[in-house]
Design a protein around this motif. Structure first.
Motif, PDB file in Angstrom:
ATOM      1  N   ASP A 208       0.804  -1.363  -0.104  1.00  0.00           N
ATOM      2  CA  ASP A 208      -0.016  -0.139   0.099  1.00  0.00           C
ATOM      3  C   ASP A 208       0.718   1.229   0.101  1.00  0.00           C
ATOM      4  O   ASP A 208       0.342   2.285   0.220  1.00  0.00           O
ATOM      5  N   ARG A 211       3.651   4.543  -5.191  1.00  0.00           N
ATOM      6  CA  ARG A 211       3.876   3.922  -6.554  1.00  0.00           C
ATOM      7  C   ARG A 211       3.334   2.670  -6.828  1.00  0.00           C
ATOM      8  O   ARG A 211       3.810   1.688  -7.655  1.00  0.00           O
ATOM      9  N   SER A 212       2.567   2.116  -5.903  1.00  0.00           N
ATOM     10  CA  SER A 212       1.778   0.756  -5.858  1.00  0.00           C
ATOM     11  C   SER A 212       0.440   0.920  -5.923  1.00  0.00           C
ATOM     12  O   SER A 212      -0.171   1.827  -4.934  1.00  0.00           O
ATOM     13  N   CYS A 213      -0.264   0.217  -6.586  1.00  0.00           N
ATOM     14  CA  CYS A 213      -1.824   0.275  -6.775  1.00  0.00           C
ATOM     15  C   CYS A 213      -2.248  -1.061  -7.422  1.00  0.00           C
ATOM     16  O   CYS A 213      -1.535  -1.766  -8.035  1.00  0.00           O
ATOM     17  N   THR A 214      -3.741  -0.999  -7.298  1.00  0.00           N
ATOM     18  CA  THR A 214      -4.230  -2.248  -8.480  1.00  0.00           C
ATOM     19  C   THR A 214      -4.418  -1.960  -9.552  1.00  0.00           C
ATOM     20  O   THR A 214      -4.453  -0.534  -9.997  1.00  0.00           O
ATOM     21  N   GLU A 217      -7.672  -0.010 -10.403  1.00  0.00           N
ATOM     22  CA  GLU A 217      -7.838   1.565 -10.357  1.00  0.00           C
ATOM     23  C   GLU A 217      -7.111   1.957 -11.766  1.00  0.00           C
ATOM     24  O   GLU A 217      -7.657   3.165 -12.162  1.00  0.00           O
ATOM     25  N   PRO A 232      -4.017   6.978 -10.106  1.00  0.00           N
ATOM     26  CA  PRO A 232      -3.931   6.671  -8.931  1.00  0.00           C
ATOM     27  C   PRO A 232      -2.152   6.832  -8.200  1.00  0.00           C
ATOM     28  O   PRO A 232      -2.063   7.315  -7.147  1.00  0.00           O
ATOM     29  N   VAL A 233      -1.457   6.514  -9.114  1.00  0.00           N
ATOM     30  CA  VAL A 233       0.048   6.732  -8.781  1.00  0.00           C
ATOM     31  C   VAL A 233       0.903   7.266 -10.115  1.00  0.00           C
ATOM     32  O   VAL A 233       0.430   7.174 -11.467  1.00  0.00           O
ATOM     33  N   ASN A 373       7.137   0.958 -10.475  1.00  0.00           N
ATOM     34  CA  ASN A 373       5.676   0.698 -10.291  1.00  0.00           C
ATOM     35  C   ASN A 373       5.495  -0.649  -9.981  1.00  0.00           C
ATOM     36  O   ASN A 373       6.033  -1.465 -10.557  1.00  0.00           O
ATOM     37  N   PHE A 375       2.013  -3.104  -9.929  1.00  0.00           N
ATOM     38  CA  PHE A 375       0.483  -3.287 -10.094  1.00  0.00           C
ATOM     39  C   PHE A 375       0.040  -4.377  -9.803  1.00  0.00           C
ATOM     40  O   PHE A 375       0.509  -5.480 -10.318  1.00  0.00           O
TER      41      PHE A 375
END
Length: 457
Positions: A208, A211-214, A217, A232-233, A373, A375
């Motif tokens: 979380d 530079r980390s997200c699903t 998103e 998101p990032v 990143n 993802f």
């Protein structure tokens, strides 16, 4: 000349009933329906009538000379080991049935206007005289078909037009942009088609963090989904890691490595196109925790990836003991160092992520992958629906044929019924089962009707 089905097939199966030769398979009820890479037309019995193309909602059925050699081969290969079916056996037809209408629900609410809710609504219109009210918290119909399908697959998005026609039916009351909080006793039955929109997480340190997200998103962002207008990032580059090996992971990889010329040909919001074009990401590493034999992406999605012009696709491995195409180059790579020049997608299997550190990259069971990143695209899980039982382990509302256990008048369809699996077309057969259950249980308006008293979406 025969017809063939392209990789844009949504498995809606509208073509199956239109085909006079019964040459489109697997059809609903046959093994493989909803799990194979779309539907296939048997070239041995196709008579070139074009009936399938006329009803296909996503324009995936085409004359054989208008599809790629790989798509033509896929259609032929599916039937290679299957016996020739008697496609025009009129004597085997069952006698017609005309069931008298003896009453049923007068008012039904459908909560959710994605593929599951729209197929359920259409089935209710076809099988009953009920008036249907459709609720969705978003302003437009379509759900994942509108906001989840990759924008470089415009043919698949055409299914949304089918759903818009359903909403326009005189017996449908469309209530967009509504957070359902109270349905009271206004309805004789409620069909919950709220999907499974909660992204599953890896559960690793730093997930979380910066530079980390699903992937979901980012998909919402590039599809212009309300509430997802912001990226998101920041896209850091030059390398990004996507954990997951399903179609969502491959969709995101294609968009992220697309150059400016390819992006110009994709229907994207202007700000999204500009951001992707300016991105410094040049290499994507797709990390799968299991082997290529367990990959969740479809053959057509892999074919799209391999067909990207100017993008090298490499398997980070030695040897060729896997189901991937022989033509796909295997090469042992050092992913702890910066990527070499050029655009590239690397497939790495059998690797378990263990931690994310934006200053270093992704730590894994087989070493660090230097990346800017992270993802995650490892699937979705359902969320509890107020007032209904919930199976936390499976992420669904427990049901039998769509009827919610212990809640008369309450039904489910789609991912919240069977779990987050299956494409758009799989929802059609799922909705048919639920509506059949609903109508079989109904003898008319239910006394009092079901209570639904909190946010459902």
């Amino acid at each position: 000349m025969t017809y063939a089905i392209t990789g844009d097939c949504c498995s809606d199966a509208s073509c199956v009933s239109a085909c006079p030769m019964n040459c489109i398979h697997p059809s609903p009820g046959e093994p493989g329906f909803g799990t194979t890479d779309g539907l296939f037309i048997d070239p041995r019995t196709c008579i070139d009538c074009g009936a399938c193309a006329e009803v296909c909602p996503v324009d995936a059925a085409k004359p054989a000379d208008q599809v790629t050699p790989a798509e033509l081969a896929a259609n032929a290969e599916y039937f290679a080991d299957r016996p020739l079916l008697d496609g025009l056996d009129l004597d085997s037809w069952e006698p017609p049935r005309f069931d008298p209408w003896t009453g049923g629900p007068r008012r039904v609410a459908v909560v959710g206007a994605g593929p599951a809710g729209m197929y359920a609504t259409r089935e209710l219109l076809l099988r009953s005289t009920a008036e249907v009210t459709v609720y969705d918290r978003l302003p437009l119909v379509g759900g994942l078909a509108r906001y989840g399908v990759a924008p470089d697959h415009p043919s698949t998005k055409r299914i949304v037009a089918t759903f818009e026609r359903v909403i326009a039916h005189p017996r449908v009351r469309w209530r967009p942009g509504v957070e359902v909080t109270e349905l009271g006793t206004s309805y004789d039955a409620v069909v919950h088609a709220v999907g499974s929109y909660r992204s599953r997480l890896l559960g690793i340190p730093g997930e979380d963090g910066e530079r980390s997200c699903t992937a979901a998103e980012v998909v919402a962002w590039y599809n212009g989904r309300p509430g997802g207008e912001r990226l998101p990032v920041p896209l850091a580059g030059p390398r990004a890691v996507i954990v997951g090996n399903g179609n969502v992971a491959l969709d995101l990889a294609r968009l992220l490595v697309s150059d400016e010329r390819r992006l110009a040909g994709i229907e994207l919001p202007a700000a999204v196109r500009e951001t992707l074009a300016e991105s410094t990401i040049r290499e994507i590493v797709l990390v799968g925790r299991r082997g290529p034999d367990a990959a969740a992406y479809t053959v057509s999605a892999l074919r799209d990836l391999l067909g990207l012009e100017g993008v090298e696709v490499v398997v980070d491995a030695d040897g060729r003991h896997d189901p991937l195409p022989e033509s796909l180059r295997r090469e042992r790579l050092d992913l702890a160092t910066p990527p070499r020049p050029g655009r590239r997608v690397v497939l790495r299997f059998g690797t378990t992520p263990t931690a994310w550190d934006p200053a270093v990259g992704l730590a894994t069971s087989s070493g660090v992958i230097e990346a800017g990143n992270l993802f995650t695209a490892i699937g979705f899980a359902g969320s509890p629906v107020h007032g209904l039982p919930f199976d936390e382990e499976r992420g669904i509302v427990p049901n039998v044929g769509g009827a919610v256990l212990g809640r008369p008048g309450q039904y489910v369809t789609g991912w919240i019924k069977r779990g987050a699996r299956g494409g758009i077309g799989a929802n059609k057969a799922c909705a048919e089962e639920t509506v059949r259950t609903l109508l079989n249980a109904s003898t008319g308006a239910l006394a009092g009707g079901p209570e639904v008293s909190a946010a459902l979406l």
